[in-house]
Motif scaffolding. Structure first.
Motif, short mmCIF file in Angstrom:
data_model
loop_
_atom_site.label_atom_id
_atom_site.label_comp_id
_atom_site.label_asym_id
_atom_site.label_seq_id
_atom_site.Cartn_x
_atom_site.Cartn_y
_atom_site.Cartn_z
N LEU A 107 -59.02 29.84 -20.08
CA LEU A 107 -59.77 30.00 -18.85
C LEU A 107 -58.95 29.51 -17.67
O LEU A 107 -58.29 28.47 -17.75
CB LEU A 107 -61.08 29.21 -18.95
N ASN A 108 -59.00 30.24 -16.53
CA ASN A 108 -58.28 29.79 -15.34
C ASN A 108 -59.05 30.16 -14.08
O ASN A 108 -59.87 31.09 -14.08
CB ASN A 108 -56.86 30.36 -15.31
N LYS A 109 -58.77 29.42 -13.02
CA LYS A 109 -59.50 29.58 -11.76
C LYS A 109 -59.27 30.96 -11.15
O LYS A 109 -60.20 31.58 -10.62
CB LYS A 109 -59.04 28.49 -10.79
N GLU A 110 -58.04 31.44 -11.20
CA GLU A 110 -57.71 32.71 -10.56
C GLU A 110 -58.54 33.85 -11.14
O GLU A 110 -59.01 34.73 -10.41
CB GLU A 110 -56.21 33.01 -10.72
N LEU A 111 -58.75 33.81 -12.44
CA LEU A 111 -59.51 34.88 -13.09
C LEU A 111 -60.95 34.88 -12.60
O LEU A 111 -61.50 35.94 -12.25
CB LEU A 111 -59.45 34.73 -14.60
N VAL A 112 -61.60 33.72 -12.60
CA VAL A 112 -63.04 33.70 -12.26
C VAL A 112 -63.24 34.03 -10.78
O VAL A 112 -64.26 34.63 -10.41
CB VAL A 112 -63.70 32.37 -12.64
#
Length: 330
Positions: A107-112
């Motif tokens: 999970l990563n910030k850029e994706l969400v």
């Protein structure tokens, strides 16, 4: 880490989260689906949620909780790293097919942010991570709501919460039911799960076999401490986790401690990228473990990854392991 909720100005950014921190013991009130907001604990803090419409979920446990609650229409997509078995084998395979597969990475910030998520569901240190720069605090600052698995709140900085693993599952379903405006549906689901668990524990023998859960590791084994679902699975089924006294979640121990405990059964956690067959072959060939009672007597029970992490499938794993122990005793 001390948490400071994002301001109400986050609403103007076009996302739907407004977070209010109140006393930890404050009563949670349900505004209902019509009102659109409800205050629900997120680990040890009170947070105001707006009904999500575009949730992003990490791993099978997060997705399955929403699918079990009948909330597929509110799920935008899922992130599923290689450790998870294929979703085609899930009881909710049809629901997975209705939402978007976003990534097989962590999970990563850029994706969400890119996916315009209005809620992210994951565990602490199993999705959310200080090191990878995606935490509830960071998402708060972006106006993105977040929900942590209660089981993982044990070591959540600033707002820890200690709940027995199966109670953590029930708590998550109830809290998610409130967030999404379906509290009655959640209550019915939890009631059914409790009844299934009670049916298993009613048949559990008084004499409990020592059980070792083998997650991974060759130099030192990685196993389940008191704070994760396999310990409840083993206990409710009639066994005794040899490391249940460790006040930890997933943790590293020594082979000497495993040998000293002389486990009669070994539970193998089956990953998508670390198959159970390879782990069993190692235990049979490793000089330190090949003479353990469980290995000599070929007493291996394979627990699916999604039956071992916090998930509605914990109940399935419990029922299967209980049947296995009953068959052993016969």
């Amino acid at each position: 880490m001390t948490f400071h909720p994002s301001s109400r100005a986050a609403l103007a950014a076009g996302l739907t989260a407004v977070l209010l921190l109140t006393a930890c013991g404050a009563e949670v009130t349900d505004a209902g689906a019509g009102a659109g907001t409800v205050t629900v604990p997120r680990c040890g803090e009170q947070v105001e949620y707006t009904t999500p419409k575009r949730a992003v979920v990490y791993e099978g446990g997060s997705a399955d909780k929403l699918f079990a609650l009948g909330l597929t229409a509110h799920v935008h997509g899922y992130v599923m790293p290689p450790a998870n078995p294929p979703v085609t084998g899930s009881p909710w395979a049809a629901e997975y097919a209705r939402v978007t597969f976003l990534s097989d990475d962590l999970l990563n910030k850029e994706l969400v942010v890119h996916e315009r998520a209005d809620l992210v569901v994951a565990g602490w240190n199993s999705g959310f991570s200080d090191k990878r720069g995606i935490t509830p605090e960071i998402l708060d600052s972006l106006g993105i709501q977040s929900f942590l698995h209660t089981e993982s709140c044990f070591n959540y900085p600033g707002f820890p919460e200690r709940v027995a693993p199966f109670e953590g599952l029930y708590t998550d379903l109830e809290r998610l039911g409130r967030i999404f405006g379906v509290p009655d549906r959640a209550a019915d689901l939890v009631r059914g799960y409790r009844q299934r668990v009670a049916a298993v524990t009613a048949q559990a023998p008084a004499e409990r076999l020592p059980v070792f859960l083998y997650d991974s590791g060759t130099d030192q084994p990685f196993t389940a401490g008191r704070q994760v679902p396999p310990t409840d699975i083993i206990s409710f089924a009639g066994g005794r986790n040899i490391f249940a006294d460790l006040d930890a979640r997933w943790t590293q121990v020594s082979w000497e401690a495993v040998v000293q405990a002389q486990p009669e059964v070994i539970v193998i956690l089956d990953y998508g990228d670390k198959p159970a067959a390879e782990k069993i072959a190692f235990l049979r060939s490793f000089p330190t473990t090949r003479n353990l009672p469980a290995v000599v007597n070929d007493r291996f029970f394979v627990l699916d990854y999604n039956e071992g992490i916090s998930s509605p499938r914990n109940i399935d794993g419990l029922e299967k392991f209980a049947r296995y122990l009953r068959d052993l005793r016969r």
